[in-house]
Design a protein around this motif. Structure first.
Motif, PDB file in Angstrom:
ATOM      1  N   SER A 114     -41.921  29.781  29.827  1.00 29.14           N
ATOM      2  CA  SER A 114     -42.214  30.284  31.179  1.00 29.14           C
ATOM      3  C   SER A 114     -42.259  29.148  32.193  1.00 29.14           C
ATOM      4  N   GLY A 115     -42.428  27.928  31.719  1.00 29.53           N
ATOM      5  CA  GLY A 115     -42.484  26.766  32.620  1.00 29.53           C
ATOM      6  C   GLY A 115     -43.797  26.621  33.361  1.00 29.53           C
ATOM      7  N   LYS A 116     -44.762  27.537  33.070  1.00 34.82           N
ATOM      8  CA  LYS A 116     -46.022  27.501  33.827  1.00 34.82           C
ATOM      9  C   LYS A 116     -46.990  26.459  33.288  1.00 34.82           C
ATOM     10  N   TYR A 117     -46.733  25.999  32.057  1.00 35.41           N
ATOM     11  CA  TYR A 117     -47.698  25.097  31.422  1.00 35.41           C
ATOM     12  C   TYR A 117     -47.015  23.799  30.980  1.00 35.41           C
ATOM     13  N   ASP A 118     -46.096  23.337  31.820  1.00 37.30           N
ATOM     14  CA  ASP A 118     -45.276  22.189  31.402  1.00 37.30           C
ATOM     15  C   ASP A 118     -46.101  20.941  31.105  1.00 37.30           C
ATOM     16  N   LYS A 119     -47.154  20.739  31.902  1.00 38.87           N
ATOM     17  CA  LYS A 119     -47.976  19.533  31.675  1.00 38.87           C
ATOM     18  C   LYS A 119     -48.661  19.611  30.314  1.00 38.87           C
ATOM     19  N   VAL A 120     -49.141  20.812  29.963  1.00 37.05           N
ATOM     20  CA  VAL A 120     -49.830  20.989  28.681  1.00 37.05           C
ATOM     21  C   VAL A 120     -48.868  20.695  27.524  1.00 37.05           C
ATOM     22  N   PHE A 121     -47.665  21.288  27.590  1.00 37.70           N
ATOM     23  CA  PHE A 121     -46.734  21.101  26.471  1.00 37.70           C
ATOM     24  C   PHE A 121     -46.193  19.671  26.413  1.00 37.70           C
ATOM     25  N   LYS A 122     -46.078  19.049  27.586  1.00 36.50           N
ATOM     26  CA  LYS A 122     -45.642  17.653  27.604  1.00 36.50           C
ATOM     27  C   LYS A 122     -46.710  16.785  26.920  1.00 36.50           C
ATOM     28  N   HIS A 123     -47.954  17.121  27.195  1.00 36.30           N
ATOM     29  CA  HIS A 123     -49.041  16.367  26.576  1.00 36.30           C
ATOM     30  C   HIS A 123     -49.122  16.586  25.074  1.00 36.30           C
ATOM     31  N   TYR A 124     -48.851  17.805  24.693  1.00 29.75           N
ATOM     32  CA  TYR A 124     -48.854  18.122  23.255  1.00 29.75           C
ATOM     33  C   TYR A 124     -47.836  17.217  22.536  1.00 29.75           C
ATOM     34  N   GLU A 125     -46.634  17.137  23.107  1.00 28.25           N
ATOM     35  CA  GLU A 125     -45.600  16.296  22.489  1.00 28.25           C
ATOM     36  C   GLU A 125     -46.038  14.833  22.502  1.00 28.25           C
ATOM     37  N   MET A 126     -46.667  14.423  23.607  1.00 29.68           N
ATOM     38  CA  MET A 126     -47.078  13.018  23.719  1.00 29.68           C
ATOM     39  C   MET A 126     -48.154  12.669  22.666  1.00 29.68           C
ATOM     40  N   VAL A 127     -49.115  13.597  22.487  1.00 33.80           N
ATOM     41  CA  VAL A 127     -50.174  13.341  21.496  1.00 33.80           C
ATOM     42  C   VAL A 127     -49.568  13.259  20.098  1.00 33.80           C
ATOM     43  N   LYS A 128     -48.644  14.185  19.795  1.00 37.35           N
ATOM     44  CA  LYS A 128     -48.003  14.168  18.474  1.00 37.35           C
ATOM     45  C   LYS A 128     -47.249  12.871  18.222  1.00 37.35           C
ATOM     46  N   GLY A 129     -46.793  12.259  19.332  1.00 38.45           N
ATOM     47  CA  GLY A 129     -45.997  11.045  19.202  1.00 38.45           C
ATOM     48  C   GLY A 129     -46.817   9.762  19.200  1.00 38.45           C
ATOM     49  N   ARG A 130     -48.124   9.866  19.441  1.00 43.53           N
ATOM     50  CA  ARG A 130     -48.940   8.638  19.426  1.00 43.53           C
ATOM     51  C   ARG A 130     -48.873   7.994  18.045  1.00 43.53           C
ATOM     52  N   GLU A 131     -48.822   6.667  18.043  1.00 45.20           N
ATOM     53  CA  GLU A 131     -48.494   5.959  16.800  1.00 45.20           C
ATOM     54  C   GLU A 131     -49.333   6.431  15.592  1.00 45.20           C
ATOM     55  N   ASN A 132     -50.662   6.376  15.752  1.00 43.36           N
ATOM     56  CA  ASN A 132     -51.523   6.713  14.608  1.00 43.36           C
ATOM     57  C   ASN A 132     -51.459   8.197  14.256  1.00 43.36           C
ATOM     58  N   ILE A 133     -51.361   9.035  15.300  1.00 38.97           N
ATOM     59  CA  ILE A 133     -51.307  10.479  15.050  1.00 38.97           C
ATOM     60  C   ILE A 133     -49.991  10.817  14.337  1.00 38.97           C
ATOM     61  N   LYS A 134     -48.912  10.203  14.808  1.00 35.68           N
ATOM     62  CA  LYS A 134     -47.591  10.468  14.217  1.00 35.68           C
ATOM     63  C   LYS A 134     -47.601  10.084  12.734  1.00 35.68           C
ATOM     64  N   SER A 135     -48.130   8.888  12.428  1.00 38.65           N
ATOM     65  CA  SER A 135     -48.080   8.498  11.022  1.00 38.65           C
ATOM     66  C   SER A 135     -49.048   9.346  10.189  1.00 38.65           C
ATOM     67  N   TYR A 136     -50.151   9.796  10.804  1.00 39.20           N
ATOM     68  CA  TYR A 136     -51.032  10.723  10.071  1.00 39.20           C
ATOM     69  C   TYR A 136     -50.301  12.040   9.767  1.00 39.20           C
ATOM     70  N   LEU A 137     -49.639  12.600  10.789  1.00 37.30           N
ATOM     71  CA  LEU A 137     -48.974  13.898  10.600  1.00 37.30           C
ATOM     72  C   LEU A 137     -47.875  13.809   9.542  1.00 37.30           C
ATOM     73  N   GLU A 138     -47.301  12.619   9.401  1.00 38.80           N
ATOM     74  CA  GLU A 138     -46.229  12.451   8.406  1.00 38.80           C
ATOM     75  C   GLU A 138     -46.774  12.089   7.019  1.00 38.80           C
ATOM     76  N   SER A 139     -48.086  11.822   6.947  1.00 41.93           N
ATOM     77  CA  SER A 139     -48.663  11.350   5.681  1.00 41.93           C
ATOM     78  C   SER A 139     -49.090  12.535   4.807  1.00 41.93           C
ATOM     79  N   ASP A 140     -49.448  12.221   3.544  1.00 39.14           N
ATOM     80  CA  ASP A 140     -49.931  13.313   2.679  1.00 39.14           C
ATOM     81  C   ASP A 140     -51.414  13.600   2.920  1.00 39.14           C
TER      82      ASP A 140
END
Ligand SMILES: N[C@@H](CCC(=O)N[C@@H](CS)C(=O)NCC(=O)O)C(=O)O
Length: 249
Positions: A204-230
């Motif tokens: 819908s494009g109404k929450y672009d900042k929220v979804f942009k932030h979601y992607e940014m948080v997922k991409g943070r170094e420690n979070i990214k390596s945690y999400l990829e870990s067992d």
């Protein structure tokens, strides 16, 4: 063991964080894990311990009256740190925030921690507690299958009214000066539970900042390596459940 080695072990044990949460699902334990992982803190997790389930059940057993420092917790997650045991998700996060450097220093911003806590409480209300109540609208201890009709009604309201309201709120927060481009927002569980609905809201494009932030948080170094870990567990039958009949068509 040399005195020095035993002293070091004691210090490490005193400082270590121990997360106590049901093994098998990320659940509310995940909010605590993400804070610990983002900060690169050392911690143990009952999710990955052989006797993890036993640790949880004995902590919340109706025989447990706590000890001289700690009242007994009603439910996990709990955090053991030194001689203390802290429970209630936002309370644990408030305890960890200053220790892990995840909130503004009180000498620079005396109310910063309370603002972060307001956002945390709001996120837990709308993106964690309410999604749980969608599949268990009548009785927490009853099977989903026994409350399916009510769950469908609740899911409709959540998808059409509540989730958009909370996303719009966080979009406003992120548009405001106080957020300073704020970095800590995570909507992963809701995307698992209501994938079609979340895709539609995103489109819908109404929450672009929220979804942009979601992607940014997922991409943070420690979070990214945690999400990829067992260490990261799969969603299944916890707070975030995917029942196609509760999602958009
Ligand atoms: N408000 C508490 C809720 C804790 C909670 O409901 N924990 C769940 C697991 S996510 C549980 O095991 N509940 C058992 C019960 O409520 O009987 C928090 O945020 O920590």
């Amino acid at each position: 063991m040399s005195t020095r080695a035993s002293k070091r072990q004691k210090t490490e044990e005193k400082d270590a964080y121990h997360l106590i949460y049901w093994p098998g699902v990320p659940g509310r334990g995940e909010h605590i894990r993400l804070a610990l992982e983002e900060a690169g803190a050392e911690y143990t997790d009952t999710a990955h311990q052989e006797d993890g389930m036993k640790t949880v059940t004995s902590l919340i057993s109706d025989q447990n009256t706590g000890d001289s420092h700690n009242p007994p917790p009603l439910a996990p997650p709990a955090l053991k740190h030194g001689e203390y045991i802290i429970s209630q998700t936002p309370n644990i996060l408030m305890y960890l925030g200053p220790q892990l450097g995840l909130v503004p220093d009180v000498s620079e911003d005396p109310v910063g921690i309370y603002h972060v806590n307001s956002l945390t409480l709001t996120a837990l209300d709308g993106l964690s507690n309410e999604p749980h109540d969608v599949h268990h609208p009548i009785a927490v201890g009853e099977y989903y299958e026994n409350q399916k009709d009510e769950a469908k009604k609740k899911a409709k309201d959540y998808r059409e009214s509540r989730l958009p309201k909370f996303l719009a709120y966080f979009e406003r927060v992120l548009s405001g000066d106080a957020s300073k481009g704020g970095e800590y927002l995570y909507v992963n569980g809701v995307s698992f539970a209501f994938p079609k609905c979340v895709e539609k809201l995103k489109g819908s494009g109404k929450y672009d900042k929220v979804f942009k932030h979601y992607e940014m948080v997922k991409g943070r170094e420690n979070i990214k390596s945690y999400l990829e870990s067992d260490r990261r567990q799969e969603y299944s039958m916890g707070i975030y459940r995917h029942y196609p009949e509760l999602d958009d068509e």
